[in-house]
Design an enzyme around this catalytic site. Structure first.
Site, PDB file in Angstrom:
ATOM      1  N   ASN A 151      -0.654 -13.969  -5.612  1.00  0.00           N
ATOM      2  CA  ASN A 151      -0.278 -14.568  -4.330  1.00  0.00           C
ATOM      3  C   ASN A 151      -1.164 -15.753  -3.937  1.00  0.00           C
ATOM      4  O   ASN A 151      -0.761 -16.583  -3.135  1.00  0.00           O
ATOM      5  CB  ASN A 151      -0.325 -13.517  -3.218  1.00  0.00           C
ATOM      6  CG  ASN A 151      -1.580 -12.690  -3.244  1.00  0.00           C
ATOM      7  OD1 ASN A 151      -1.909 -12.056  -4.249  1.00  0.00           O
ATOM      8  ND2 ASN A 151      -2.296 -12.685  -2.137  1.00  0.00           N
ATOM      9  N   CYS A 326      -3.888 -11.947   4.600  1.00  0.00           N
ATOM     10  CA  CYS A 326      -4.623 -10.833   5.188  1.00  0.00           C
ATOM     11  C   CYS A 326      -6.073 -11.213   5.471  1.00  0.00           C
ATOM     12  O   CYS A 326      -6.701 -10.670   6.356  1.00  0.00           O
ATOM     13  CB  CYS A 326      -4.593  -9.630   4.258  1.00  0.00           C
ATOM     14  SG  CYS A 326      -2.944  -9.276   3.682  1.00  0.00           S
TER      15      CYS A 326
HETATM   16  C1  PLP Z   1       1.137  -9.788  -4.006  1.00  0.00           C
HETATM   17  C2  PLP Z   1       1.349  -9.087  -2.694  1.00  0.00           C
HETATM   18  N1  PLP Z   1       1.400  -7.749  -2.649  1.00  0.00           N
HETATM   19  C3  PLP Z   1       1.601  -7.072  -1.506  1.00  0.00           C
HETATM   20  C4  PLP Z   1       1.748  -7.730  -0.309  1.00  0.00           C
HETATM   21  C5  PLP Z   1       1.990  -6.938   0.938  1.00  0.00           C
HETATM   22  O1  PLP Z   1       3.325  -7.006   1.324  1.00  0.00           O
HETATM   23  P1  PLP Z   1       3.763  -6.670   2.849  1.00  0.00           P
HETATM   24  O2  PLP Z   1       3.284  -7.819   3.681  1.00  0.00           O
HETATM   25  O3  PLP Z   1       5.247  -6.548   2.815  1.00  0.00           O
HETATM   26  O4  PLP Z   1       3.117  -5.375   3.205  1.00  0.00           O
HETATM   27  C6  PLP Z   1       1.670  -9.136  -0.282  1.00  0.00           C
HETATM   28  C7  PLP Z   1       1.754  -9.883   0.984  1.00  0.00           C
HETATM   29  O5  PLP Z   1       1.063 -10.861   1.183  1.00  0.00           O
HETATM   30  C8  PLP Z   1       1.481  -9.822  -1.508  1.00  0.00           C
HETATM   31  O6  PLP Z   1       1.416 -11.158  -1.558  1.00  0.00           O
END
Ligand code: PLP
Length: 387
Positions: A151, A326
């Site tokens: 991400n 986050c």
């Molecule tokens: C690679 C990845 N995994 C998990 C998540 C978490 O997803 P959610 O926001 O739907 O809880 C994200 C969100 O930024 C992400 O980019």
């Protein structure tokens, strides 16, 4: 002031067709899919149709899809569910140092509770090595959880090779495909995946809904107990409007994968070309074309500082990010960049993620790159003068 949104990896605008679908369901189809009367049956058929659309998008069966509250819950469900169900076969899990916190913090939680976790290193491009994975595998390994595409920097992992390697091993294979789904085609059988997590809000769907694919026969404990929804795997009355909106977003994403790949790669080229034309000093974090998610562009600007960059970009109307949404509030050094370049690298303090998506245009990308160049020049100049 015109605003340009280049933070689609954090979240994406809801597609108008998704909104229409959700509004129509909220207005008309309020039934509980567990009820046997006609209201319930109508809701059930919406739920079933959505599940079919989503299952076929990854080559899965209808009953291998469990809806969750999003990517975080899908990751937690897969990892904790396997850890608990397989604890008698072993307590070793393999992951990588660049996973999303939804995976990393779940693994750290298990580590505190008696599990052994191997966090694989990555190279400067952000890729794990298959040899490291081979070396880490043991007869106690019950799960390998490696993300599809990162991400923060966009790097894609060798998912097919990992799937091949695990074919004759007891360890289940989970991938967090939250960023890759919608911009990459994926088939769980070709990739030999047992579990896969996806979130709707990254693909122009609503927030708070996602799914986990669970291959038939996979041993997995439920995390949420109650009624018999989701084939007894996740209790709670289903969020029908969001699930239907999610399926609508999936349909749209499915037919536009190739077009998006081409368009976003072009955006990357235009963006970098503009920086070069303006003589901006920069380094790419991650790979450019093959091996990278098309929508993520992470750039280090030597002589700048991430906080000042983000504030100045925001003042100029450009929404970008320091990496993971986050951690964006606190702007802590990115664990992904630490894993790629070491904890002393300058890149930890001067890297920005731009991510493309719905409604972005070439004109916007040119304008944004131009503004970025202007800001970088201003900041490097004032930093130099201060020294
Ligand atoms: C690679 C990845 N995994 C998990 C998540 C978490 O997803 P959610 O926001 O739907 O809880 C994200 C969100 O930024 C992400 O980019």
């Amino acid at each position: 002031m015109e605003r340009i949104y280049l933070d689609h990896a954090a979240t994406s605008p809801v597609h108008p067709k998704v909104v229409d679908k959700m509004v129509s369901i909220l207005n008309q189809d309020f039934g509980n899919p567990s009820s046997i009367h006609s209201f319930g049956r109508e809701a059930r058929s919406i739920l079933d149709e959505a599940r079919s659309i989503i299952a076929s998008s990854i080559g899965a069966h209808f009953n291998e899809i469990v809806f969750t509250s999003g990517g975080t819950e899908a990751d937690n469900f897969a990892i904790l569910g396997i850890a608990e169900a397989m604890s008698e076969k072993g307590k070793h899990i393999i992951t990588s140092k660049i996973e999303h916190h939804a995976v990393l913090h779940t693994c750290e939680y298990l580590e505190k509770n008696g599990y052994e976790i191997t966090y694989l290193d990555v190279n400067e491009n952000g890729q794990i090595s298959i040899d490291d994975l081979k070396a880490a595998l043991s007869e106690n390994t019950i799960l390998v959880t490696i993300m599809f595409g990162n991400n923060e920097v966009g790097t894609i992992q060798p998912i097919k090779e990992i799937g091949q390697l695990l074919k004759n091993h007891q360890a289940y294979f989970h991938t967090d495909a939250v960023q890759a789904y919608g911009v990459m085609k994926m088939n769980v059988n070709e990739l030999n995946l047992d579990l896969l997590s996806v979130s709707a809000h990254k693909i122009n769907g609503p927030k708070g809904i996602g799914f986990v694919y669970i291959r038939t026969g996979t041993k997995l404990m439920s995390r949420i107990h109650g009624g018999e929804q989701e084939l007894k795997r996740r209790a709670g009355t289903e969020n029908i409007s969001s699930i239907a909106g999610f399926a609508e977003a999936v349909k749209i994403a499915q037919y536009s994968v190739e077009q998006k790949q081409e368009q976003y790669q072009q955006f990357k080229k235009i963006f970098l070309e503009e920086l070069k034309n303006q003589n901006v000093d920069f380094q790419l974090n991650g790979l450019l074309e093959k091996g990278s998610l098309p929508h993520v562009l992470n750039i280090s600007f030597p002589g700048t500082d991430v906080e000042a960059m983000l504030v100045n970009l925001d003042l100029a109307g450009i929404a970008a990010s320091s990496g993971s949404a986050c951690t964006a509030g606190s702007i802590e050094p990115s664990h992904v960049l630490v894993a790629m370049f070491g904890k002393d690298s300058e890149r930890l303090r001067n890297s920005i993620r731009f991510s493309f998506g719905l409604n972005n245009t070439i004109e916007e990308i040119e304008k944004a790159a131009n503004k970025v160049a202007e800001i970088v020049k201003r900041l490097t100049m004032s930093n130099r003068n201060r020294r």
